[in-house]
Design an enzyme around this catalytic site. Structure first.
Site, PDB file in Angstrom:
ATOM      1  NE  ARG A   1      -3.611   7.277   1.326  1.00  0.00           N
ATOM      2  CZ  ARG A   1      -4.483   6.272   1.169  1.00  0.00           C
ATOM      3  NH1 ARG A   1      -5.011   5.707   2.234  1.00  0.00           N
ATOM      4  NH2 ARG A   1      -4.791   5.809  -0.023  1.00  0.00           N
TER       5      ARG A   1
ATOM      6  CG  ASP B   1      -3.719  -2.284   8.737  1.00  0.00           C
ATOM      7  OD1 ASP B   1      -4.900  -1.897   8.890  1.00  0.00           O
ATOM      8  OD2 ASP B   1      -3.285  -2.705   7.651  1.00  0.00           O
TER       9      ASP B   1
ATOM     10  CG  HIS C   1      -2.094   0.872   1.165  1.00  0.00           C
ATOM     11  ND1 HIS C   1      -2.334   1.720   0.098  1.00  0.00           N
ATOM     12  CD2 HIS C   1      -3.138   1.065   2.036  1.00  0.00           C
ATOM     13  CE1 HIS C   1      -3.452   2.384   0.322  1.00  0.00           C
ATOM     14  NE2 HIS C   1      -3.959   2.008   1.478  1.00  0.00           N
TER      15      HIS C   1
HETATM   16  N1   CP Z   1      -6.297   3.665   4.528  1.00  0.00           N
HETATM   17  C1   CP Z   1      -7.039   3.446   3.454  1.00  0.00           C
HETATM   18  O1   CP Z   1      -6.530   3.073   2.386  1.00  0.00           O
HETATM   19  O2   CP Z   1      -8.365   3.662   3.623  1.00  0.00           O
HETATM   20  P1   CP Z   1      -9.533   3.211   2.663  1.00  0.00           P
HETATM   21  O3   CP Z   1      -9.537   1.708   2.651  1.00  0.00           O
HETATM   22  O4   CP Z   1     -10.774   3.781   3.239  1.00  0.00           O
HETATM   23  O5   CP Z   1      -9.255   3.723   1.296  1.00  0.00           O
HETATM   24  N1  NVA Z   2      -4.336  -3.891   5.544  1.00  0.00           N
HETATM   25  C1  NVA Z   2      -5.598  -3.280   5.251  1.00  0.00           C
HETATM   26  C2  NVA Z   2      -5.410  -1.857   4.899  1.00  0.00           C
HETATM   27  C3  NVA Z   2      -6.654  -1.103   4.646  1.00  0.00           C
HETATM   28  C4  NVA Z   2      -6.416   0.322   4.260  1.00  0.00           C
HETATM   29  C5  NVA Z   2      -6.271  -4.022   4.121  1.00  0.00           C
HETATM   30  O1  NVA Z   2      -5.593  -4.442   3.181  1.00  0.00           O
HETATM   31  O2  NVA Z   2      -7.479  -4.230   4.189  1.00  0.00           O
END
Ligand code: CP
Ligand code: NVA
Length: 501
Positions: free
Chosen positions: A487, A419, A324
């Site tokens: 972000r 997370d 990510h």
């Molecule tokens: N942190 C993040 O990517 O949030 P969303 O899943 O809401 O886009």
């Molecule tokens: N690790 C989480 C992040 C969400 C923004 C996922 O992949 O769902």
């Protein structure tokens, strides 16, 4: 003057008026005057439309000599005056534009005033662009920055022009402090990132990460000062492919494009059924014909990699099972905002060694931050990424460690991150994971092991009462909403830097 005469002739007039002068000044969209106007957030098309509405259509006889109206003559005098004041030894389109703005009584002047074009800002941009373009004047620091910039090896004339243009536009879009040495040089290097994909943090080197952060800071400052940035990606379109839900990613990318003057198209899973309705490669080959950049949130990292392989436009990974990167950039940018220097800090990540953790490992290693991951056995981050991060820190002196002891991970940390225990796509494992992960909850007790002034981060959405308690989320260490805000600024920087100008 030639373009102004052409405009007058086209509109059937024997006299060149201030309106014809202005139309002439925007004929060449790369002229200094056009760049100044764009830089102030004014749309050249809109100026043309509005000015043409004000100009009477006449029926002049061809071949008759062109003369200037008294008001246009005054604009020329004012242009000379502006050039003198700016100590320029030539009269360029920028001076004529300043003359038109100063001669405020004309229809052209009123159109510009209604669009928020003001003389002080226009002069500021004219001076700034000129310093960069002429490699002269300004402070010693600026002159040095410009010379650094222009000597960047392998930079073509075209790249230099784009870089100068970007600097002028960044500066006018609220990115006012772009004139300091480091930032100017960084901006000039934007040509390195133009047209590239961002699939992994591994795609960026330390210098490019710094460039993303400096650009984000400048753009953020511009937003706070309520300056228009709508010339930066005017007429550009972002396609947003989502295989999974989102609040932050969707909204921040869409707002980013709006603020930058472009447009974003949201494609939900059922819209395109990537790889089912047609192959991923064919979807990429279609999208690249219409839009300027793609972002994709996907289950399998291979999907976003395949999109990038087949699209000749930048593709941004907006979350995959492996990484990510946009999140990690916003996270580390937030740490930088709160802590200043990144080198020498310790970031503790507690919980599942997932996509966010993988990107953070690579990013921390690249910026010289030590990172300690506390996760249950069997839930460690990707081993190739851990190995890559460990290799990277050999040069920076930072430390990367993986432990199953959450308190040890958090010990003396400057920033603590967690997370969710089950990521999107792992819903079937949720119950099983809820049995394993409770010792990894970030609560006040665990935070006691960190430094007193440690900050707490979470990519969000948070599952309060699971991986983090309310007391931490809402407590004095938490910077989670600064992080969410960032972000936007970081992704705006990525878009400005990656998308072809
Ligand atoms: N942190 C993040 O990517 O949030 P969303 O899943 O809401 O886009
Ligand atoms: N690790 C989480 C992040 C969400 C923004 C996922 O992949 O769902």
């Amino acid at each position: 003057m030639f373009f102004a005469q052409e405009e007058a002739g086209r509109l059937g007039d024997n006299y060149v008026s201030v309106e014809h002068l202005l139309l002439g000044l925007i004929t060449d969209s790369e002229s200094a005057s056009a760049r100044i106007l764009r830089g102030m957030g004014a749309s050249l098309n809109e100026i043309r439309t509005q000015v043409e509405q004000q100009v009477p259509r006449r029926d002049a006889r061809l071949g008759q000599d062109m003369q200037l109206t008294p008001r246009a003559k005054r604009v020329i005098d004012l242009a000379y005056d502006e050039a003198r004041q700016l100590r320029h030894d030539h009269i360029g389109s920028e001076h004529l534009l300043l003359g038109v703005i100063r001669e405020g009584d004309s229809a052209a002047g009123r159109v510009l005033a209604n669009m928020g074009v003001d003389i002080e800002r226009a002069r500021e941009i004219a001076t700034g662009s000129d310093k960069v373009q002429q490699h002269a004047g300004g402070t010693a620091e600026e002159a040095e920055a410009v010379s650094d910039l222009l000597s960047v090896a392998g930079m073509s004339e075209d790249d230099k022009r784009r870089a100068r243009d970007l600097i002028a536009r960044l500066r006018s879009g609220g990115v006012a402090k772009v004139s300091t040495s480091g930032e100017t040089v960084s901006c000039l290097r934007t040509t390195q990132l133009r047209g590239r994909d961002l699939l992994s943090i591994a795609d960026l080197n330390a210098e490019e990460i710094d460039l993303v952060f400096s650009t984000a800071a400048l753009l953020k400052q511009g937003v706070k000062e309520k300056r228009s940035q709508s010339s930066l990606l005017e007429d550009k379109t972002l396609a947003m492919i989502f295989e999974k839900p989102s609040l932050r990613t969707r909204v921040t990318f869409e707002v980013a494009m709006t603020q930058l003057g472009g447009h974003a198209i949201y494609l939900q899973p059922s819209d395109i059924s990537l790889g089912v309705r047609e192959s991923i490669a064919d979807a990429a080959r279609n999208l690249e014909r219409w839009v300027d950049v793609i972002m994709a949130r996907v289950f399998s990292h291979n999907t976003v990699a395949e999109l990038a392989e087949h699209a000749r436009i930048p593709v941004i990974n907006a979350l995959s099972d492996l990484e990510h990167p946009c999140q990690a950039l916003a996270d580390v940018y937030t740490i930088r905002e709160h802590k200043g220097e990144l080198k020498g800090l310790k970031l503790a990540y507690v919980g599942d060694g997932n996509n966010c953790c993988n990107s953070l490992l690579l990013l921390a290693a690249k910026v010289g931050t030590s990172m300690s991951v506390g996760c249950p056995k069997g839930f460690e981050p990707n081993p190739d990424i851990v190995a890559a991060a460990k290799k990277l820190v050999e040069e920076t002196g930072a430390v990367i460690e993986i432990t199953d002891d959450p308190a040890a991970a958090v010990k003396d940390a400057d920033a603590v991150y967690t997370d969710v225990w089950a990521s999107m796509g792992q819903e079937s494992e949720k119950a099983e994971r809820e049995k394993i992960f409770p010792p990894y909850q970030v609560n006040d007790e665990l935070l006691k092991h960190a430094k007193e002034d440690a900050i707490f981060l979470h990519c969000l959405p948070a599952h309060r009462g699971e991986e983090v308690t309310d007391e931490v989320m809402d407590g004095p260490h938490s910077v989670v909403f600064d992080e969410a805000e960032n972000r936007l600024h970081v992704q705006k920087a990525l878009l400005v830097l990656l998308v072809e100008g």
